[in-house]
Write an enzyme that holds these catalytic residues in place. Structure first.
Site, PDB file in Angstrom:
ATOM      1  CG  ASP A   1      31.418  -4.788 -31.455  1.00  0.00           C
ATOM      2  OD1 ASP A   1      31.654  -3.664 -31.800  1.00  0.00           O
ATOM      3  OD2 ASP A   1      31.216  -5.614 -32.208  1.00  0.00           O
TER       4      ASP A   1
ATOM      5  CB  CYS B   1      39.324 -50.401  11.605  1.00  0.00           C
ATOM      6  SG  CYS B   1      41.027 -50.856  12.695  1.00  0.00           S
TER       7      CYS B   1
ATOM      8  CG  ASP C   1      33.936  -8.537 -31.553  1.00  0.00           C
ATOM      9  OD1 ASP C   1      33.181  -7.830 -30.605  1.00  0.00           O
ATOM     10  OD2 ASP C   1      34.422  -8.445 -32.466  1.00  0.00           O
TER      11      ASP C   1
ATOM     12  CG  ASP D   1      30.432  -4.132 -35.121  1.00  0.00           C
ATOM     13  OD1 ASP D   1      31.382  -2.840 -35.542  1.00  0.00           O
ATOM     14  OD2 ASP D   1      31.449  -5.646 -35.392  1.00  0.00           O
TER      15      ASP D   1
ATOM     16  CB  CYS E   1       2.534 -23.679  -2.544  1.00  0.00           C
ATOM     17  SG  CYS E   1       2.442 -22.282  -1.170  1.00  0.00           S
TER      18      CYS E   1
ATOM     19  CB  CYS F   1       7.586 -22.236   0.777  1.00  0.00           C
ATOM     20  SG  CYS F   1       5.956 -23.095   0.917  1.00  0.00           S
TER      21      CYS F   1
END
Length: 795
Positions: free
Chosen positions: A694, A86, A690, A495, A16, A19
């Site tokens: 700007d 091994c 853009d 712009d 919840c 937490c």
């Protein structure tokens, strides 16, 4: 001050909002750490200073709080092992690696299974470690996981729910017997039969609540698990006490509440199952984006053409893409010509022509030609990966409106426990003095109905669905806070060049014949000016061939002069004509003035000292600009155009776009100051540009909206990125923001109202605990379901 690193940690075990708030609070106390924890996505977004704190410190703190850090499992085929020594040696080496939770090497199967933290160590590190010991290791063949973690989690929850329901249904029947006087077999009313059914539900199925409650209480915090564990334990142990009393006194009729504890747990599990299932649907946007990606690529290596998984493509690879195939990664065409459907990225339905040296984007579709390309961006560096990352970050971030819910959730559970205790005391001391049973029932109902799950889910689920819905339409919000702020906008500044206009000049008017056009275009071919490129393109579209130019002269501020096919050609301003004694009528002057009034650059043409006509060029507005501006005005926004053009040209473009307010002759470095000036008038301002030229204005605006094609630069430059430059997406972005915030407010209202109404009703003894459990489960499901309604919003 060191630059901070960013990591996203998958956190398990949260139930919840208490937490997530607890984890967030503890992480933010670590020096050099800034964290946001999202309950819905089960992720912690952490910015940290690597000079002062490590990833291990952060993940260790989460685990110390009693929660889990999401791990990954890797399976390797290991070759070269001959005996148990091994496998033991390899296992020991893998286990020692930092970030490894467990490692197991199976000699018979020749496999190694490693569970590890992907933030600290990678699969390749294990392969390298095995190879360093003198063995061979590869990712296990056919190790594709058929189900996602969410699906596995759902399956596990489904099984627990089925077992819990099977054991609880007979107990529910006994409750119905009490209510309606059913004639049931005697076994149903046997205390030991009920005890046998309730005990596994309480301590096996419900063990997760005890574990969660212990971890939280150990860390001096409380969450939903504490409430559930307290409520169900009270019912269970009181019933057990009644059974013991009946054993001592054979004539005593025990008052059992085994059905209350079992049904409560079953209902809560049912609610959590529905909640998880619904939450999994909120990530559909990410799934759709991931599905866009190609699965394989046709790679040329050592002169051989082969199909490889997309993950194995590396930067610099030569790839062949055939008609109808998805382009695997970002790259550049080396040879061949085609057209590419880029609609998934730009929203533009028409295919884009591609030739040698053209850039192509991964996940777009090759329409009709085979071509060879060089991979430039692969894996996490592709444009699509950047978009997915942006959506994930937005879905995982918190909106400021969520802070209120987080603060309340942090204090909520201890307050509820206090209210339950007071309820118990009030009943046993004043309402029904000395009677334990009704006091206990009322206290249990308070504990159960007050679980703050709905409160914790109210905001993040809406943010996830809202940002996902926006992403499906090509609108990328950088975070939840930007999604929230967008709905407050009252002014939007555009712009001009490349935003309202196409950013590419086009010939709009020509008042002479094709022979003159051929001469003018041939002359302009020697110029690199954008206006010249527009004239050449116009003549090419008309099917005219370029003539050889005998001489060419660019006259700064005037125009050009050229000698072509024995003709002297002049193209330029009034001053150029005057200096060369070219005369024209007042009607021509009026025509020139009209073109200029409409924001066009008009040039006079003379051939062999004789006036021949006018050619005008303009950066035309985008097809949907007028419609987009109208929609923004209808939404109540004031629209402003900001440009470096002169007043007359700017006003002409603004009139075409339907913009009333124009700020003209503004230098790029002055744009940010103009935005700030409007903000000082107590207005909430968005700047649309853009994303590069700007940048200062985008940064200072309340919301920066970048017009881009999904590149990482554009995504990073602004708060919101509009893919493909489609202006109609801007009013859509505002609409989805408004709809999301409205949805969040609905969720928070009902979550608060539910608890506000439910607690006093339960405290008055008017709510049976099992009904309280059903109501609590329903509240969480209803919040998630309401959030999912955002997917049906029409944009």
């Amino acid at each position: 001050m060191h630059e901070k690193d960013h990591i996203t940690i998958g956190v398990t075990g949260m139930t919840c909002a208490a937490c997530s708030s607890r984890i967030e609070k503890v992480l933010n106390k670590i020096d050099g750490v800034e964290a946001q924890v999202n309950l819905t996505t089960e992720k912690a977004n952490v910015d940290f200073d690597p000079e002062t704190v490590s990833i291990e410190d952060v993940t260790g703190k989460i685990e110390k709080l009693g929660y889990g850090v999401e791990t990954e499992k890797s399976e390797l085929d290991v070759l070269g092992m001959t005996c148990a020594a091994c496998s033991t040696r390899i296992e020991k080496a893998l286990s020692k690696k930092q970030g490894v939770r467990s490692a197991s090497v199976n000699l018979a199967n020749e496999t190694a299974t490693i569970e590890y933290n992907p933030l600290i160590v990678e699969e390749q590190d294990f392969i390298d470690a095995v190879q360093k010991l003198g063995y061979k290791a590869n990712p296990k063949a056919g190790n594709d996981i058929q189900q996602s973690k969410k699906e596995k989690q759902l399956m596990k929850m489904r099984w627990k729910l089925m077992v819990s329901a099977t054991l609880s249904i007979p107990l529910l029947i006994t409750m119905l017997d009490h209510l309606f006087g059913l004639q049931l077999p005697a076994i149903f009313m046997n205390p030991w039969f009920q005890f046998a059914l309730a005990t596994p539900v309480q301590f096996i199925i419900g063990w997760q609540f005890y574990a969660g409650a212990y971890k939280n209480l150990r860390n001096r915090s409380a969450n939903m698990d504490v409430l559930v564990a307290l409520g169900t334990s009270a019912a269970y142990f009181y019933s057990l006490y009644e059974v013991m009393k009946a054993m001592v006194d054979q004539n005593y009729m025990p008052h059992l509440y085994f059905e209350t504890s079992a049904i409560l747990i079953t209902l809560i599990l049912f609610g959590k199952y529905l909640e998880t299932k619904a939450k999994s649907r909120t990530t559909i946007a990410i799934s759709k984006l991931l599905n866009l990606q190609a699965k394989q690529a046709r790679v040329v290596r050592n002169g051989t053409e082969m199909m490889v998984p997309i993950e194995e493509v590396i930067q610099g690879d030569r790839l062949i893409v055939k008609p109808g195939e998805k382009i695997p990664v970002d790259g550049v065409i080396m040879c061949g010509r085609t057209s590419v459907d880029e609609s998934m990225l730009t929203g533009e339905s028409l295919p884009v022509e591609k030739d040698r040296d053209s850039t192509v984007i991964g996940a777009t579709i090759n329409k009709n030609g085979t071509f060879e390309m060089k991979a430039t961006n692969v894996g996490k560096e592709t444009a699509l990966a950047s978009i997915i990352r942006a959506v994930e970050d937005a879905q995982g971030s918190k909106a400021p409106i969520q802070r209120l819910a987080d603060i309340i959730s942090g204090y909520f559970v201890p307050i509820v426990v206090g209210i339950a205790l007071l309820t118990f005391l009030a009943w046993i001391l004043f309402v029904v003095p000395g009677e334990l049973e009704p006091a206990l029932v009322a206290a249990i109902a308070v504990l159960v109905i007050a679980c703050p799950c709905a409160l914790g889910l109210a905001t993040p689920t809406s943010i996830m669905v809202g940002t996902g819905k926006a992403a499906e339409h090509g609108i990328l919000f950088k975070g939840g806070e930007h999604l929230e702020r967008t709905h407050k906008l009252d002014t939007i500044i555009f712009d001009k060049t490349g935003t309202i206009t196409k950013g590419k000049p086009e010939v709009t008017d020509f008042t002479s014949d094709e022979r003159v056009l051929q001469l003018v275009a041939s002359a302009e071919k020697g110029s690199e000016h954008p206006l010249a490129e527009a004239i050449v393109a116009y003549a090419t579209e008309k099917g005219l061939d370029m003539l050889d130019v005998e001489s060419f002269n660019a006259i700064p501020g005037r125009g050009i002069a050229a000698q072509i096919d024995g003709n002297q050609v002049l193209v330029g301003t009034r001053l150029l004509m005057k200096e060369n004694d070219i005369n024209y009528s007042t009607d021509v002057e009026m025509q020139l003035h009209t073109f200029e009034e409409h924001g066009k650059t008009a040039m006079l043409i003379a051939v062999d000292k004789e006036y021949q006509g006018i050619i005008s060029v303009a950066d035309t507005i985008k097809d949907t600009a007028l419609q987009a501006i109208k929609q923004l005005k209808d939404q109540g926004l004031e629209v402003v155009m900001l440009t470096g053009d002169n007043e007359r040209t700017a006003k002409a473009i603004a009139d075409q776009a339907g913009i009333d307010q124009v700020i003209a002759e503004v230098l790029p470095k002055e744009k940010a100051a103009k935005v700030k000036m409007i903000q000082e008038d107590k207005r909430k301002v968005a700047m649309v540009g853009d994303g590069i030229n700007d940048a200062p204005a985008l940064a200072i605006a309340d919301i920066g909206i970048a017009i881009g094609t999904g590149t990482e630069v554009a995504i990073e430059a602004a708060d919101v990125t509009i893919l493909g430059g489609e202006l109609l997406l801007i009013p859509k972005a505002i609409k989805i923001s408004q709809a999301t915030i409205k949805n969040i407010r609905q969720n928070l209202f009902w979550a608060f109202a539910y608890n506000s109404a439910g607690i006093p009703i339960a405290a008055m003894g008017l709510l049976a605990p099992w009904i309280a459990g059903a109501a609590m489960a329903f509240s969480s499901v209803s919040v998630v379901s309401n959030s999912l309604r955002l997917k049906r919003v029409k944009l």
